[in-house]
Motif scaffolding. Structure first.
Motif, mmCIF file in Angstrom:
data_model
loop_
_atom_site.group_PDB
_atom_site.id
_atom_site.type_symbol
_atom_site.label_atom_id
_atom_site.label_comp_id
_atom_site.label_asym_id
_atom_site.label_seq_id
_atom_site.Cartn_x
_atom_site.Cartn_y
_atom_site.Cartn_z
ATOM 1 N N SER A 124 0.825 -1.201 0.000
ATOM 2 C CA SER A 124 0.000 0.000 0.000
ATOM 3 C C SER A 124 0.863 1.256 0.000
ATOM 4 O O SER A 124 1.995 1.249 0.484
ATOM 5 N N HIS A 145 -3.115 0.441 6.804
ATOM 6 C CA HIS A 145 -2.605 -0.926 6.639
ATOM 7 C C HIS A 145 -1.542 -0.944 5.552
ATOM 8 O O HIS A 145 -1.716 -0.358 4.477
ATOM 9 N N ALA A 148 -2.964 -3.208 2.360
ATOM 10 C CA ALA A 148 -4.302 -3.069 1.783
ATOM 11 C C ALA A 148 -4.924 -1.778 2.305
ATOM 12 O O ALA A 148 -5.384 -1.719 3.443
ATOM 13 N N TYR A 150 -7.672 -0.278 1.950
ATOM 14 C CA TYR A 150 -9.085 -0.186 2.322
ATOM 15 C C TYR A 150 -9.445 -0.966 3.586
ATOM 16 O O TYR A 150 -10.630 -1.151 3.871
ATOM 17 N N VAL A 151 -8.469 -1.406 4.344
ATOM 18 C CA VAL A 151 -8.763 -2.043 5.627
ATOM 19 C C VAL A 151 -9.104 -0.943 6.627
ATOM 20 O O VAL A 151 -8.232 -0.277 7.176
ATOM 21 N N LEU A 190 -13.613 -3.994 4.821
ATOM 22 C CA LEU A 190 -12.665 -5.083 4.606
ATOM 23 C C LEU A 190 -11.890 -5.390 5.883
ATOM 24 O O LEU A 190 -11.353 -4.490 6.522
ATOM 25 N N ALA A 192 -8.712 -7.145 7.936
ATOM 26 C CA ALA A 192 -7.294 -7.368 7.631
ATOM 27 C C ALA A 192 -7.033 -8.800 7.209
ATOM 28 O O ALA A 192 -6.258 -9.054 6.279
ATOM 29 N N ALA A 195 -7.814 -9.403 3.510
ATOM 30 C CA ALA A 195 -7.165 -8.560 2.507
ATOM 31 C C ALA A 195 -6.328 -9.402 1.552
ATOM 32 O O ALA A 195 -5.675 -10.373 1.964
ATOM 33 N N GLU A 196 -6.317 -9.017 0.314
ATOM 34 C CA GLU A 196 -5.524 -9.705 -0.694
ATOM 35 C C GLU A 196 -4.087 -9.219 -0.713
ATOM 36 O O GLU A 196 -3.222 -9.843 -1.301
ATOM 37 N N THR A 201 -7.008 -3.787 -1.843
ATOM 38 C CA THR A 201 -8.035 -4.657 -1.240
ATOM 39 C C THR A 201 -7.432 -5.884 -0.569
ATOM 40 O O THR A 201 -6.294 -6.211 -0.751
#
Length: 201
Positions: A124, A145, A148, A150-151, A190, A192, A195-196, A201
Motif C-alpha cells: 500500500s 494498513h 491493503a 481499504y482495511v 474489509l 485485515a 485482505a488480498e 483490497t
C-alpha cells in the motif's frame, strides 16, 4: 546561515527520536479485543541546507534519502524487538525558515522503499502529512494498513511532539508504525485477515 558538516551520509543529524505507545484499553475503558496495540515512532532532526531560500532542484535530498530509510527501519526493528508491523505512516515537521516542500523531499519512494523492506514488505501507499512548526508542535502521523489501503480498522493516528526541535533551520522526518488496527474497531468494511495484500483490497 551556519553550515555543519554531514555526519550521516549527506545529512547533518542533530538528534534521533524514538517513542512507544502501548494501548491496553479504549478511550471509554473497554478492554482490548485481543493483543494490546503498540505504536512506534522513529524520527530524525536534520539540518535543512535549503532553509531561508527557494531552491528549484531538491534532488540531492531525494537521492540521499534511502540511507535515512534504512536507518529508520533498523531502529524500528531494534525498538520493537522485530515485532510484526501491520500499519505505517510518515510525516515531516519543518522549521519556520524552511518550506514544506523541503521536508517532503525526504518522504518520497526512495526513502520509503527501505522501510517497506524492514517491515517485511508494504504493497500500500504510505499515508503522509506534515507542517511547519516549532518545538512542542503536535504532529499527527496518519496510519494505514501496509498491504491493503481499504482495511478500515487500521485507519489510525499517532500524535507526537518534540521538546527541542525543529529549530528554524531544521526538519524532523518521522515514521509511525502499529502492530494491529484500532482496539475494538467496529465500523465494518474489509477485514485485515481477508485482505488480498495488493495495495488496495
Amino acid at each position: 546561515m551556519t553550515t555543519y558538516a554531514a555526519n550521516f551520509g549527506a545529512f547533518h543529524v542533530r538528534r534521533w527520536y524514538a517513542q512507544v505507545q502501548e494501548i491496553w484499553a479504549g478511550e471509554t475503558g473497554a478492554a482490548a479485543d485481543g493483543a494490546p496495540l503498540f505504536k512506534y515512532m522513529i524520527g530524525a532532526c536534520i539540518k535543512n541546507p535549503y532553509a531561508g531560500q527557494f531552491v528549484e532542484d531538491l534532488s540531492a535530498w531525494i537521492e540521499a534519502s534511502p540511507e535515512l530509510g534504512v536507518e529508520i527501519g533498523r531502529r524500528l526493528n531494534a525498538l520493537s524487538g522485530n515485532a510484526k508491523i501491520e500499519s505505517y505512516g510518515k510525516a515531516i515537521l519543518v522549521g519556520l525558515d524552511g518550506e514544506y516542500e523541503h521536508g517532503n523531499a525526504l518522504l518520497t519512494n526512495p526513502a520509503a522503499n527501505p522501510i517497506r523492506d524492514a517491515v517485511g514488505g508494504g504493497a500500500s501507499w504510505v499515508p503522509s502529512t506534515g507542517k511547519r512548526g516549532v518545538p512542542g508542535t503536535i504532529l499527527d502521523i496518519p496510519l494505514g494498513h501496509k498491504d491493503a489501503l481499504y482495511v478500515r480498522s487500521h485507519y489510525d493516528t499517532m500524535s507526537v511532539s518534540f521538546d527541542d526541535g525543529p529549530n528554524r533551520d531544521e526538519v524532523i522526518v518521522c515514521w509511525a508504525f502499529a502492530t494491529r488496527g484500532r482496539l475494538n474497531a467496529r465500523l465494518g468494511g474489509l477485514r485485515a485477515e481477508d485482505a488480498e495484500g495488493n495495495g488496495l483490497t
